[in-house]
Write an enzyme that holds these catalytic residues in place. Structure first.
Site, PDB file in Angstrom:
ATOM      1  N   HIS A 124       0.828  -1.211   0.000  1.00 24.18           N
ATOM      2  CA  HIS A 124       0.000   0.000   0.000  1.00 24.18           C
ATOM      3  C   HIS A 124       0.861   1.259   0.000  1.00 24.18           C
ATOM      4  CE1 HIS A 124      -3.699  -2.192   0.241  1.00 24.18           C
ATOM      5  NE2 HIS A 124      -3.382  -2.772   1.395  1.00 24.18           N
ATOM      6  N   HIS A 127       1.997   1.774  -3.546  1.00 23.02           N
ATOM      7  CA  HIS A 127       0.942   2.262  -4.434  1.00 23.02           C
ATOM      8  C   HIS A 127       0.606   3.721  -4.140  1.00 23.02           C
ATOM      9  CE1 HIS A 127      -2.502   2.023  -7.115  1.00 23.02           C
ATOM     10  NE2 HIS A 127      -3.195   2.661  -6.190  1.00 23.02           N
ATOM     11  N   GLU A 128       0.489   4.065  -2.874  1.00 22.04           N
ATOM     12  CA  GLU A 128       0.077   5.416  -2.496  1.00 22.04           C
ATOM     13  C   GLU A 128       1.122   6.470  -2.849  1.00 22.04           C
ATOM     14  OE1 GLU A 128      -2.845   6.384  -1.305  1.00 22.04           O
ATOM     15  OE2 GLU A 128      -3.662   4.351  -1.263  1.00 22.04           O
ATOM     16  N   THR A 129       2.400   6.097  -2.832  1.00 18.35           N
ATOM     17  CA  THR A 129       3.473   7.079  -3.027  1.00 18.35           C
ATOM     18  C   THR A 129       4.258   6.903  -4.323  1.00 18.35           C
ATOM     19  OG1 THR A 129       5.136   5.724  -1.884  1.00 18.35           O
ATOM     20  CG2 THR A 129       3.801   7.203  -0.519  1.00 18.35           C
ATOM     21  N   ARG A 243      -2.062  -2.958  -6.585  1.00 17.91           N
ATOM     22  CA  ARG A 243      -1.790  -3.231  -5.168  1.00 17.91           C
ATOM     23  C   ARG A 243      -1.521  -4.726  -4.956  1.00 17.91           C
ATOM     24  NH1 ARG A 243      -3.553   1.188  -1.718  1.00 17.91           N
ATOM     25  NH2 ARG A 243      -4.952   2.620  -2.808  1.00 17.91           N
TER      26      ARG A 243
END
Length: 264
Positions: A124, A127-129, A243
């Site tokens: 995660h 994926h988020e950064t 993800r």
């Protein structure tokens, strides 16, 4: 007398056998057996469930591998962040040591984290950064993340509560609750999340412990829903698959089975 000597020899042999058996249980299990948190081999939930050290563990019961620092090695971290472009601000911000330091401020996490949980978390984060490229949400400052009806954590004038940090903490109510928990005034100083890497990881861990860890036993798909439920049920299949891809990759690197229920 001869009978007594024979009995004694047999007893010693049996003791030796059981001694070796116990050694093998702590923990040299066959590949198809789980090593329980107490060091014994088996296949049911008592062995493969919570606290499972090795083998085909289920749910959150994956090998601990030791401390947070021994799981999140510099090599593991570098394999992720090195995929970010040289021009990425996050590449000069996020560090493995800042994560470990932040994790150690959450003893309930640091003392019980498993390799599967680390694989989940870093999937995660990645994926988020964008492989730790981004510190802040792209164009986040142009978006309104102030829920004015929330009087418990009121928005401070001129402050933006857009996504920041490894989990992209957003909204005034999250900044307020997180800051209250960490002893920081993130309502008045939300920019701390984007200027201090340890604080950034601490906010990610706060969100993790409160919103994600409680659903770990339900499978990776449940953690996607906890972080961004709008991606689920066909909302953004590309993001969900990305993800899952990161998660499978990190499980492979850390030597754990991804388990069931990967999608949402």
């Amino acid at each position: 007398m001869a009978f007594t000597k024979i009995s004694l020899v047999l007893l010693l042999c049996l003791l030796g056998f059981f001694s070796e058996t116990v050694k093998s249980q702590n923990c040299g299990c066959a590949p198809n057996l789980c090593c329980s948190q107490f060091g014994y081999c088996g296949t049911d939930d008592a062995y493969c469930g919570v606290g499972c050290r090795s083998g085909p563990c289920r749910g959150s019961g994956t090998p601990t591998g030791g401390s947070v620092g021994s799981i999140v090695t510099q090599g593991f971290f570098n394999n992720i962040i090195n995929q970010a472009g040289n021009g990425c601000a996050g590449k000069r911000f996020y560090t493995r040591d800042s994560f470990v330091n932040a994790a150690n401020t959450f003893p309930n996490f640091a003392n019980s984290v498993t390799r599967r949980e680390i694989a989940t978390m870093f999937a995660h984060f990645t994926h988020e950064t964008g492989h730790f490229c981004y510190i802040e949400e792209i164009n986040g400052a142009t978006r309104n993340y102030c829920q004015s009806s929330n009087t418990q954590y009121p928005c401070a004038p001129g402050k933006g509560y857009f996504g920041r940090g490894p989990i992209q903490l957003s909204w005034n109510y999250n900044y307020g609750a997180c800051g209250q928990s960490l002893g920081l005034d993130l309502l008045r100083q939300p920019e701390l999340v984007g200027s201090n890497p340890t604080v950034a990881f601490r906010t990610g861990l706060w969100f993790w412990m409160n919103s994600v860890r409680p659903v770990l036993n339900q499978g990776f798909g449940a953690t996607i829903r906890a972080i961004n439920g709008m991606e689920c049920n066909g909302g953004n299949s590309g993001a969900v698959n990305a993800r899952i891809g990161y998660y499978r990759d990190y499980c492979g690197q850390l030597g754990v089975d991804p388990g069931p229920n990967l999608s949402c």
